[in-house]
Design a protein around this motif. Structure first.
Motif: not given
Length: 310
Positions: A65-66, A203-207, A221-224, A229-230
């Motif tokens: 979830x997180x 792709x949008x999360x990577x952007x 927080x970390x590379x997702x 995206x945290x």
């Protein structure tokens, strides 16, 4: 029952509903990226057996979830096979990734699961709710488990094939036809359309991740590995103060304040939470197919605007 420390709360809830009790759920350690550690699963099984308990089910997670973590399913399947345990995969969030040729390797090993839970209403944005339980078993297991053949509802001497009366095999007798939502969406979008939806989210999360890296005051927080995206927003007063003894405590107060401001402003809705030893951080889940890069830019600009005085 065994599940990772980061599994969904419904696992404990399910144990309570079934009368097994929440103490019968053994928590398995996860690594720093939130993935179940198969060696600890093996250890927990041995411990349970040594105490006279009878392990019977392991619940792995595909898309926590997180952090959006994917458990190592092949290794977990090996453990389950060795011990003769039922392997369930909670792929409610991450299961839709199977529709993407590019990213489906995140679920390698899911074909070895005995059962899989999948929510097309999440990443695929089917109408709420739309949930599926997929089983390897072909013996009509749910009917054997739940069927009560109530003669006033499920008459066996109807003029059509009574196998069409699926109501007897589910937990709640009356329910909506969830599968119709998925069928209609799949028919309208096609497999390629749904694959594009998943790939676009990645792709949008990577952007967003790359933009976060460019901006002062934003810390990942970390590379997702998924579309969760945290990140922390570090306001001007805390920048460069990482060595300060109360830094973590003060940073943890930032997200709740910004959440209140964005809600009262009516501009955004982004979740936040603490996680393990980490204080409150934002979790932007990039799933809506209508989102664009301009929306990602707005998100970061708005957080900067709302937090400039902190």
């Amino acid at each position: 029952m065994g599940s990772s420390v980061l599994c969904h709360y419904s696992i404990k809830k399910g144990a309570a509903f079934l009368g097994l009790g929440t103490d019968s759920v053994r928590v398995v350690k996860a690594d720093e990226r939130g993935k179940m550690i198969p060696e600890d699963l093996e250890r927990q099984i041995s411990l349970a057996e040594a105490e006279g308990a009878v392990p019977f089910l392991v619940c792995a997670t595909s898309g926590t979830t997180v952090l959006g973590a994917f458990d190592p399913l092949e290794a977990i399947a090996d453990v389950c096979q060795r011990h003769g345990l039922w392997m369930h995969v909670d792929a409610a969030w991450g299961g839709s990734v199977l529709l993407s040729q590019t990213h489906r390797n995140l679920l390698d090993g899911i074909q070895r699961a005995d059962s899989v839970a999948w929510n097309p209403h999440k990443l695929l944005t089917a109408g709420l709710q739309c949930s599926a339980l997929l089983l390897q078993d072909t013996s009509n297991l749910l009917k054997h488990c739940h069927g009560s053949q109530a003669s006033y509802l499920f008459q066996q001497d109807k003029f059509y094939d009574v196998a069409l009366d699926t109501g007897d095999k589910v937990v709640q007798c009356g329910r909506r036809v969830d599968c119709l939502k998925l069928w209609l969406m799949w028919k309208a979008q096609g497999g390629q359309g749904l694959e594009r939806r998943v790939d676009q989210a990645f792709a949008l999360a990577r952007y967003l991740v790359e933009e976060i890296k460019k901006r002062e005051g934003f810390v990942l927080v970390m590379e997702p590995e998924f579309v969760n995206v945290c990140f922390w927003f570090v306001p001007p007063s805390l920048r460069g103060k990482q060595e300060s003894p109360d830094y973590s405590e003060r940073l943890a107060k930032v997200a709740p304040i910004l959440k209140e401001r964005m809600v009262k402003e009516g501009s955004m809705m982004i979740g936040y939470q603490p996680h393990g030893t980490r204080g409150n951080f934002f979790r932007m889940v990039v799933a809506n197919p209508a989102l664009t890069r301009a929306d990602m830019d707005f998100l970061l600009n708005e957080l900067e605007r709302l937090g400039q005085d902190l």
